[in-house]
Enzyme design. Structure first.
Site, short mmCIF file in Angstrom:
data_model
loop_
_atom_site.label_atom_id
_atom_site.label_comp_id
_atom_site.label_asym_id
_atom_site.label_seq_id
_atom_site.Cartn_x
_atom_site.Cartn_y
_atom_site.Cartn_z
CG HIS A 187 -2.09 -0.97 1.01
ND1 HIS A 187 -3.32 -0.63 0.52
CD2 HIS A 187 -2.16 -2.31 1.27
CE1 HIS A 187 -4.10 -1.70 0.47
NE2 HIS A 187 -3.41 -2.73 0.92
CB THR A 188 4.40 1.94 -0.27
OG1 THR A 188 4.76 0.75 -0.97
CG2 THR A 188 4.56 1.71 1.23
N GLY A 235 -3.87 -12.91 -3.99
CA GLY A 235 -2.97 -11.79 -3.78
C GLY A 235 -1.70 -11.89 -4.59
CG LEU A 236 0.05 -15.16 -5.38
CD1 LEU A 236 0.39 -16.61 -5.70
CD2 LEU A 236 1.14 -14.53 -4.54
CB SER A 244 -6.56 -9.05 -12.11
OG SER A 244 -5.85 -8.28 -11.15
CG ASP A 274 -0.06 -5.74 -8.32
OD1 ASP A 274 0.84 -5.75 -7.46
OD2 ASP A 274 -1.28 -5.80 -8.03
#
Length: 401
Positions: free
Chosen positions: A53-54, A143-144, A147, A191
């Site tokens: 979340h940075t 969480g990998l 998408s 991501d």
């Protein structure tokens, strides 16, 4: 492809385990669409080693591309029709038109390639009709970044097929726009950057303010370590309210503190910030500020002492996400605590939170013990059996055929 949010309900988080070779994928494409694709492109999922979340706070992150990928076989059509199909599930073929894309009507995994097409059109790229077949073994909802793997495979294909000539940085921003404005998920650029810019044996040290990136060696095997991913089977969704509310808190904190983004707040500023912010907003801010500092420390240690030295920083990151940012869940906490109690040298949840996966940096000699202990702990707690596997830093997006 991110599954609906939920906990302990069958089907929320699926482990997609495609084993199709390139030849088989071409054959499947021929069966579905009547002729061979123009090419096959792949892009990996990612694990974020540290820096959660940075990214949307103009901060620092340290993800790496993993050896699980999404692949798309694509053929250009002579009209504006889009036909989308995947090799898994019982979803059937989705048909759309390039002239009438609507994020509110897109469903399931198809919203990610459709979002990329829409974002390219918004940049002035003329995207033709396409036949597209998706094949992926990136676990869904874990969480990998399943998408973003799809999006990066698709944009790599379309960048070549349309002759758009976009740089990696431009493709990152286009896929971010697809996520933000078409899918409706307020994600940052981490991501996509890992998926498009990753390299074997390295993590990507990314400055999210200016998109500058540097590859940092991260190889666990020479250090006698493995990095375990523990997929809790608790599905998460970036498009739900939890992620958006955390981002809103960060924006409020930056506004009150009079800075462009929380990147501009240092650890030394936290005492003053505590007197200016309400208690919840302060804790959100404290997580981002200290997490940025942990990323910088991790990069330094990887360069000087190697991966065996970063365990305490992984532990501190998880405590911060659990207590200050409040994005963990009982399954993630149990995975982290059990891993540490059974030999892992550091562990943390990874990804956007509210479910998904934890990572545990583990000596090779302790791997079996950690796996067994986590499975036993989940069984005793009445949680679904986790999927536990190793990952290694892999190459970024590329054309396969």
């Amino acid at each position: 492809m991110t599954a609906p949010a939920g906990r302990n309900t069958p089907g929320n988080s699926k482990s997609v385990d495609s084993k199709l070779g390139t030849t088989d994928l071409v054959a499947r494409f021929r069966d579905a669409f009547g002729s061979a694709p123009d090419g096959i492109w792949q892009a990996p999922g990612r694990v974020n080693l540290i820096g959660e979340h940075t990214d949307y706070n103009d901060g620092f992150v340290l993800p790496f591309a993993i050896d699980r990928t999404a692949r798309v076989a694509v053929r250009v059509r002579p009209d504006s029709t889009l036909r989308l199909l995947s090799t898994y599930g019982d979803q059937g073929m989705t048909t759309a038109d390039t002239s009438s894309l609507d994020g509110t009507r897109a469903k399931g995994w198809t919203k990610y390639p459709l979002g990329v097409i829409w974002a390219l059109q918004e940049r002035g790229v003329a995207v033709p009709g396409l036949d597209l077949l998706l094949d992926s073994n990136v676990p869904l909802g874990a969480g990998l970044s399943s998408s973003h793997a799809i999006e990066c495979a698709v944009i790599s294909a379309l960048n070549e097929l349309t002759g758009a000539g976009l740089t990696a940085e431009e493709m990152v921003l286009a896929t971010q726009r697809a996520e933000n404005d078409f899918v409706g998920a307020p994600t940052g650029i981490m991501d996509q950057s890992a998926s498009l810019r990753g390299a074997k044996g390295h993590a990507v040290f990314l400055d999210c303010r200016d998109q500058s990136a540097r590859l940092v060696p991260f190889e666990t095997e020479p250090a006698g370590l493995v990095l375990l991913v523990i997929d809790t089977k608790v599905s998460h969704s970036h498009a739900d309210g939890g992620y958006a509310s955390r981002r809103a808190s960060c924006e409020l904190g930056a506004e009150v503190l009079g800075v462009k983004a929380l990147r501009d707040v240092g650890v030394e500023d936290l005492d003053e910030a505590s007197g200016l912010l309400d208690e919840v907003t302060f804790r959100r801010v404290r997580h981002v500020v200290t997490e940025n500092d942990r990323v910088l420390q991790t990069v330094e240690l990887l360069g000087s002492a190697g991966p065996g030295a970063i365990g305490p920083l992984l532990d501190a990151s998880h405590r911060s996400m659990r207590d200050d940012f409040e994005i963990s869940c009982p399954e993630l906490d149990l995975a982290v605590d059990t891993s540490r109690a059974n030999g892992a040298i550091g562990a943390r949840m990874t990804g956007g939170g509210f479910g998904g996966a934890a990572i545990a940096l583990t000596p090779v000699a302790a791997e079996k013990q950690v796996r067994a202990a986590v499975e036993q702990a989940f069984s005793r707690a009445g949680f679904r059996k986790p999927d536990i596997f190793t990952v290694t830093p892999a190459a970024g997006a590329m054309r396969l055929a």
